[in-house]
Write an enzyme that holds these catalytic residues in place. Structure first.
Site, PDB file in Angstrom:
ATOM      1  N   GLU A 134       0.803  -1.230   0.000  1.00 37.14           N
ATOM      2  CA  GLU A 134       0.000   0.000   0.000  1.00 37.14           C
ATOM      3  C   GLU A 134       0.833   1.275   0.000  1.00 37.14           C
ATOM      4  O   GLU A 134       0.324   2.348   0.350  1.00 37.14           O
ATOM      5  CB  GLU A 134      -1.002  -0.004   1.174  1.00 37.14           C
ATOM      6  CG  GLU A 134      -2.004  -1.134   1.069  1.00 37.14           C
ATOM      7  CD  GLU A 134      -3.179  -0.987   2.023  1.00 37.14           C
ATOM      8  OE1 GLU A 134      -3.306   0.061   2.670  1.00 37.14           O
ATOM      9  OE2 GLU A 134      -3.981  -1.930   2.106  1.00 37.14           O
ATOM     10  N   GLU A 245      -5.763  -8.774   0.624  1.00 37.57           N
ATOM     11  CA  GLU A 245      -6.541  -8.415   1.815  1.00 37.57           C
ATOM     12  C   GLU A 245      -7.974  -8.136   1.403  1.00 37.57           C
ATOM     13  O   GLU A 245      -8.219  -7.311   0.531  1.00 37.57           O
ATOM     14  CB  GLU A 245      -6.018  -7.142   2.507  1.00 37.57           C
ATOM     15  CG  GLU A 245      -4.648  -7.262   3.139  1.00 37.57           C
ATOM     16  CD  GLU A 245      -4.195  -5.970   3.840  1.00 37.57           C
ATOM     17  OE1 GLU A 245      -5.058  -5.124   4.164  1.00 37.57           O
ATOM     18  OE2 GLU A 245      -2.985  -5.815   4.046  1.00 37.57           O
TER      19      GLU A 245
END
Ligand SMILES: *[C@@H]1O[C@H](CO)[C@@H](O)[C@H](O)[C@H]1NC(C)=O
Ligand SMILES: *[C@@H]1O[C@H](CO)[C@@H](O)[C@H](O)[C@H]1NC(C)=O
Ligand SMILES: *[C@@H]1O[C@H](CO)[C@@H](O)[C@H](O)[C@H]1NC(C)=O
Ligand SMILES: *[C@@H]1O[C@H](CO)[C@@H](O)[C@H](O)[C@H]1NC(C)=O
Length: 382
Positions: A134, A245
């Protein structure tokens, strides 16, 4: 029998799976526990065994995604998850923490030390390596707006990937498939295309739960996830897409129309998880929460009990994911506000992550990161 095999091969081909014979099912695993303490080998082993023995689970959750190769609160000691994975025969998607730093030397040092120590016992379990998590989201306009923390640019991530390949070239990980984990909003951002060009497969984090700008009721969650996945696949240039995720909170503050309840977490598992498990490599978020600062909780079980919080069985007549909608317009406009697929998730796992930062970069950087995580968690808690 032969027909079934042919079908399985056809299915595997359709879903583009090439890296391994069977699909991976697993969980994310941070380097610290939910009180912020480093996990020991024993902690990791208990976690990995629980993952493989969950009552009612629609498969063997024997794959683990790590965020860092470095043991929490050390400079470059290999993470205790490595021997734990060997002891439990767990597959590993390795992670290199790549934010708040201008090099990944300590990450590679820890990994190479582990490869020397454990040899093929370890490397045979490795299914991939992610350089970063991220980082691109955190430097994007929505990431900055959501105070998601220190990130890194596409240029630097590309450099790190090249460095990782070079430095693993003389090891038994020389052929490891390399990826980068990011939000679907980062993947569809053309500024980040150089990263897609550099990796072997894409890894996406997607949380309708946090997409408060959109109609993120539990009833619409499967459509949002389907849309995020489809948008990512549209820019993947034919490369595999793994889901690193996804999950739904069972307690804590609501986000937009998303309500964190055990019932909704179960619905999301059955409608989204069950539709993905036989088509994609999936690392569910999550088996065990990792950050005491984050009030939003995702763990599907309490205290690593093999008895889950809700029924994990999949419907006999499994529905496919609903058709995707074009939601890219909702998230690429700087004024769209509030859109935060995984920002809060960052707060949920500064975990494996912070290890590299806290020890490889200046204390200032480490503090900046720690603070932004706390601010972010505080903001989300409002
Ligand atoms: C789950 O997978 C692991 C790793 O392959 C294996 O060691 C274990 O025996 C499996 N458990 C079950 C119940 O099949
Ligand atoms: C796209 O990426 C660039 C470069 O990181 C960033 O400045 C921009 O904010 C991103 N756009 C969005 C909508 O996230
Ligand atoms: C989705 O919408 C955006 C903005 O309206 C547009 O630029 C893009 O081409 C659309 N994508 C698809 C796949 O239709
Ligand atoms: C995105 O565009 C579609 C098609 O134009 C529209 O129906 C939808 O409401 C837009 N979404 C947002 C959040 O503006």
């Amino acid at each position: 029998m032969r027909f079934a095999t042919a079908l399985a091969v056809a299915a595997a081909t359709i879903s583009g799976v090439t890296a391994q014979d069977t699909l991976l099912l697993g969980f994310n695993s941070g380097a610290s526990d939910d009180t912020g303490k480093a996990k020991s080998q024993e902690d990791f082993e208990k976690e990995f065994r629980t993952a493989q023995n969950l009552q009612g689970a629609p498969g063997n959750f024997s794959a683990i995604r790590l965020y860092s190769n470095i043991q929490w609160e050390t400079t470059d000691t290999p993470i205790a998850a490595f021997p734990a994975a060997i002891a439990t025969n767990s597959k590993l998607l390795l992670g290199i923490w790549a934010s708040g730093t201008d090099n990944i030397d300590n990450e590679l040092k820890a990994l190479n030390a582990a490869v020397e120590e454990y040899g093929t016992e370890l490397t045979d379990l490795v299914v991939g390596l992610s350089v970063g998590s991220e980082d691109l989201y955190r430097v994007s306009e929505p990431g900055i707006r959501n105070e998601a923390g220190v990130g890194n640019s596409a240029e630097v991530i590309v450099e790190f990937i090249k460095t990782a390949r070079e430095r693993l070239a003389d090891t038994s990980l020389k052929d490891v498939k390399i990826t980068h984990v990011d939000t679907w909003t980062a993947w569809v951002n053309e500024s980040n295309k150089a990263v897609i060009d550099e990796i072997d497969f894409l890894a996406v984090n997607a949380f309708p739960f946090y997409e408060s700008e959109l109609e993120n009721t539990i009833d619409n969650a499967a459509t949002l996830l389907s849309s995020a996945l489809s948008a990512t696949e549209a820019v993947a240039a034919g490369k595999d897409v793994w889901i690193t995720e996804t999950g739904w909170a069972y307690s804590g503050p609501d986000f937009g129309a998303a309500e964190s309840t055990v019932d909704n977490a179960e619905t999301y598992w059955k409608e989204v998880g069950c539709a993905l498990f036989d088509k994609y490599n999936v690392f569910w978020y999550t088996l065990r929460d990792a950050n005491p600062e984050n009030e939003v909780k995702f763990a599907i079980t309490n205290d690593l009990s093999t008895k889950p919080r809700f029924d994990l069985t999949c419907p006999e007549q499994q529905q496919d994911l609903p058709a995707p909608q074009n939601i890219t317009n909702a998230t690429t406009t700087p004024t769209s506000g509030g859109q935060n697929p995984t920002g809060a998730d960052d707060a949920a796992d500064p975990t494996g992550t912070g290890a590299g930062v806290a020890t490889t970069v200046s204390t200032v950087n480490a503090m900046t990161m720690a603070l932004s995580v706390v601010f972010a968690a505080a903001a989300w808690a409002l």
